[in-house]
Design an enzyme around this catalytic site. Structure first.
Site, PDB file in Angstrom:
ATOM      1  N   ARG A 104       0.850  -1.189   0.129  1.00  0.00           N
ATOM      2  CA  ARG A 104       0.065  -0.143  -0.129  1.00  0.00           C
ATOM      3  C   ARG A 104       1.037   1.126   0.092  1.00  0.00           C
ATOM      4  O   ARG A 104       1.699   1.398   1.010  1.00  0.00           O
ATOM      5  CB  ARG A 104      -0.864  -0.119   1.211  1.00  0.00           C
ATOM      6  CG  ARG A 104      -1.604   1.385   1.407  1.00  0.00           C
ATOM      7  CD  ARG A 104      -2.691   1.189   2.452  1.00  0.00           C
ATOM      8  NE  ARG A 104      -3.880   0.466   1.968  1.00  0.00           N
ATOM      9  CZ  ARG A 104      -5.165   0.594   2.588  1.00  0.00           C
ATOM     10  NH1 ARG A 104      -5.297   1.341   3.630  1.00  0.00           N
ATOM     11  NH2 ARG A 104      -6.310  -0.159   1.776  1.00  0.00           N
ATOM     12  N   HIS A 131      -7.469   0.745  -6.468  1.00  0.00           N
ATOM     13  CA  HIS A 131      -7.313   0.111  -5.121  1.00  0.00           C
ATOM     14  C   HIS A 131      -8.224  -1.353  -5.687  1.00  0.00           C
ATOM     15  O   HIS A 131      -9.278  -1.358  -5.424  1.00  0.00           O
ATOM     16  CB  HIS A 131      -8.458   0.601  -4.316  1.00  0.00           C
ATOM     17  CG  HIS A 131      -8.583  -0.019  -2.834  1.00  0.00           C
ATOM     18  ND1 HIS A 131      -7.803  -0.863  -2.401  1.00  0.00           N
ATOM     19  CD2 HIS A 131      -9.035   0.264  -1.645  1.00  0.00           C
ATOM     20  CE1 HIS A 131      -7.950  -1.409  -1.102  1.00  0.00           C
ATOM     21  NE2 HIS A 131      -8.896  -0.401  -0.774  1.00  0.00           N
ATOM     22  N   GLN A 134     -10.308  -3.866  -3.425  1.00  0.00           N
ATOM     23  CA  GLN A 134     -11.314  -3.431  -2.983  1.00  0.00           C
ATOM     24  C   GLN A 134     -12.233  -3.930  -4.060  1.00  0.00           C
ATOM     25  O   GLN A 134     -13.727  -4.243  -3.568  1.00  0.00           O
ATOM     26  CB  GLN A 134     -11.406  -1.935  -2.739  1.00  0.00           C
ATOM     27  CG  GLN A 134     -12.510  -1.424  -2.342  1.00  0.00           C
ATOM     28  CD  GLN A 134     -13.046  -1.720  -1.011  1.00  0.00           C
ATOM     29  OE1 GLN A 134     -12.360  -1.650   0.082  1.00  0.00           O
ATOM     30  NE2 GLN A 134     -14.342  -2.382  -0.683  1.00  0.00           N
ATOM     31  N   ASP A 225     -17.089   6.831  -1.199  1.00  0.00           N
ATOM     32  CA  ASP A 225     -15.906   6.677  -0.634  1.00  0.00           C
ATOM     33  C   ASP A 225     -15.783   8.280   0.185  1.00  0.00           C
ATOM     34  O   ASP A 225     -16.324   9.090  -0.335  1.00  0.00           O
ATOM     35  CB  ASP A 225     -14.769   6.374  -1.513  1.00  0.00           C
ATOM     36  CG  ASP A 225     -13.580   6.193  -0.781  1.00  0.00           C
ATOM     37  OD1 ASP A 225     -13.364   5.952   0.317  1.00  0.00           O
ATOM     38  OD2 ASP A 225     -12.374   6.241  -1.637  1.00  0.00           O
ATOM     39  N   CYS A 265     -16.567   1.559   0.719  1.00  0.00           N
ATOM     40  CA  CYS A 265     -15.396   0.742   1.068  1.00  0.00           C
ATOM     41  C   CYS A 265     -14.905   0.676   2.404  1.00  0.00           C
ATOM     42  O   CYS A 265     -14.093  -0.094   2.783  1.00  0.00           O
ATOM     43  CB  CYS A 265     -14.125   1.178  -0.034  1.00  0.00           C
ATOM     44  SG  CYS A 265     -13.696   2.637   0.128  1.00  0.00           S
ATOM     45  N   ARG A 293     -13.863  -8.513   1.580  1.00  0.00           N
ATOM     46  CA  ARG A 293     -12.302  -8.265   1.161  1.00  0.00           C
ATOM     47  C   ARG A 293     -11.598  -9.516   1.347  1.00  0.00           C
ATOM     48  O   ARG A 293     -10.670  -9.853   0.637  1.00  0.00           O
ATOM     49  CB  ARG A 293     -11.857  -7.123   2.150  1.00  0.00           C
ATOM     50  CG  ARG A 293     -12.482  -5.831   1.957  1.00  0.00           C
ATOM     51  CD  ARG A 293     -12.107  -5.268   0.513  1.00  0.00           C
ATOM     52  NE  ARG A 293     -10.649  -5.180   0.399  1.00  0.00           N
ATOM     53  CZ  ARG A 293      -9.837  -4.266   1.034  1.00  0.00           C
ATOM     54  NH1 ARG A 293     -10.374  -3.357   1.510  1.00  0.00           N
ATOM     55  NH2 ARG A 293      -8.702  -4.240   0.545  1.00  0.00           N
TER      56      ARG A 293
HETATM   57  N1   CP Z   1     -11.343  -0.315   2.256  1.00  0.00           N
HETATM   58  C1   CP Z   1     -10.048  -0.307   3.062  1.00  0.00           C
HETATM   59  O1   CP Z   1      -8.998  -0.662   1.854  1.00  0.00           O
HETATM   60  O2   CP Z   1      -9.857  -0.359   4.326  1.00  0.00           O
HETATM   61  P1   CP Z   1      -8.613  -0.038   4.963  1.00  0.00           P
HETATM   62  O3   CP Z   1      -8.029   1.584   4.575  1.00  0.00           O
HETATM   63  O4   CP Z   1      -9.053  -0.006   6.504  1.00  0.00           O
HETATM   64  O5   CP Z   1      -7.574  -1.149   4.684  1.00  0.00           O
HETATM   65  N1  NVA Z   2     -10.004   6.682  -1.352  1.00  0.00           N
HETATM   66  C1  NVA Z   2      -9.547   6.182  -0.095  1.00  0.00           C
HETATM   67  C2  NVA Z   2      -9.771   4.740   0.230  1.00  0.00           C
HETATM   68  C3  NVA Z   2      -9.562   4.274   1.468  1.00  0.00           C
HETATM   69  C4  NVA Z   2      -9.879   2.849   1.589  1.00  0.00           C
HETATM   70  C5  NVA Z   2      -7.986   6.512   0.429  1.00  0.00           C
HETATM   71  O1  NVA Z   2      -7.167   6.515  -0.596  1.00  0.00           O
HETATM   72  O2  NVA Z   2      -8.033   7.068   1.242  1.00  0.00           O
END
Ligand code: CP
Ligand code: NVA
Length: 308
Positions: A104, A131, A134, A225, A265, A293
């Site tokens: 990530r 993502h 997701q 989101d 999400c 997930r």
């Molecule tokens: N939806 C999602 O990716 O959540 P987290 O940021 O908690 O991993």
């Molecule tokens: N768009 C959000 C998604 C979190 C799961 C972010 O990138 O923070």
């Protein structure tokens, strides 16, 4: 059951899968969830997360434990990556220890560099651009609800961000119509929209709009989101009035298909992008979505590791 042959590959973008591979992967995920498939692999997963995470971190970890493998948390704060060790060195070293790596990070280019310098499968666990994991869970949730994906309409409301980008690709590849409604300056990246158009199954419509009400008419899935993603915390307060018309609330839900479901999400900000009533109401499938997930990522890892 079609089992996609993904052994040894990376998943950096949803577009790394063909539409058939993606739908087959969802079938594997459903079979795992139902207990119809029980693959095992004694593999070691590394989690290298430069941003916070609850769901992705825990669902990947539990999925790997359930497969019979183990997990190492490579927190940048306690590894040399946080002190500036180059990606190209870190990637080649981790490659010698691990079987699979989920990352990530911020720039998609950094993820691609990792993948280029590591032979093991590398998974995008969220970047600023996409993502994909997701969206695999989201599609699994929608398929469970409607028994199909093709021909349904999903409307995404809010910021044209990483989640919007992967939804554009995933819906197009699944043959779902997708409407994305954002404030004018927050539309998704036109290059991703074009990519989704080029991957879309025949007859699949992609609309980029600014009018929330027009976007939700007849939709089967309303999705939102956060209005400010990780790394944009300073912009959050200024965005609230700009994004307010895009909140998923009871009034907007009432204009969608009567059988419509609401997805998010997570993490969510109640009273901003989604109302408390919708979040906790009968049309919400948000908790199933979060659970999925784990099933989707277990299927993904089992396929990338050649365990199914
Ligand atoms: N939806 C999602 O990716 O959540 P987290 O940021 O908690 O991993
Ligand atoms: N768009 C959000 C998604 C979190 C799961 C972010 O990138 O923070």
């Amino acid at each position: 059951m079609g089992i996609p042959n993904l052994k040894g590959r990376d998943l950096l973008s949803l577009a790394d899968l063909t539409p058939t591979e993606m739908t087959d992967l969802l079938t594997v995920a459903q079979a795992l969830k139902q207990g119809e498939l029980r693959p095992t692999c004694a593999s070691v997963l590394g989690l290298l997360f430069y941003k916070a995470s609850t769901r992705t971190r825990v669902s990947f970890s539990v999925a790997m434990y359930q497969l019979g493998g183990q997990v190492i948390d490579l927190n940048p704060k306690v590894t040399q990556v946080g002190r500036g060790e180059p990606i190209i060195d870190t990637a080649r070293v981790l490659d010698r220890y691990l079987d699979i790596l989920a990352i990530r990070t911020f720039a998609q280019a950094d993820l691609e560099t990792f993948a280029n310098y590591a032979e093991i499968p590398v998974i995008n666990a969220l970047t600023d651009l996409e993502h994909p994991c997701q969206i695999l869970a989201d599609l699994l949730t929608i398929q469970e609800e409607f028994d199909t994906l093709q021909g349904l309409t999903l409307t995404y409301l809010g910021d044209g961000n990483n989640v919007a980008h992967s939804l554009l690709l995933g819906c197009a590849m699944a043959g779902m119509h997708i409407n994305v409604a954002t404030p004018a300056d927050y539309a998704p990246d036109p290059a991703v929209v074009q990519q989704a158009q080029s991957l879309a199954l025949p007859g699949t419509k992609i609309q980029i709009l600014t009018d929330a009400e027009a976007a939700v008419a007849g939709a089967h899935v309303l999705y939102t989101d956060v209005w400010a993603s990780m790394g944009q915390e300073d912009l959050a307060a200024a965005r609230i009035p700009i994004f307010a018309p895009y909140q998923i609330n009871e009034a907007l839900m009432a204009q969608a298909d009567p059988g419509a479901i609401a997805l998010h999400c997570l993490p969510a900000h109640r009273g901003e992008e989604i109302s408390e009533g919708v979040m906790e109401g009968p049309q919400s499938r948000i908790w199933d979505q979060a659970e999925n997930r784990m099933h989707a990522q277990k299927a993904l890892m089992a396929c990338l590791l050649g365990a199914v």
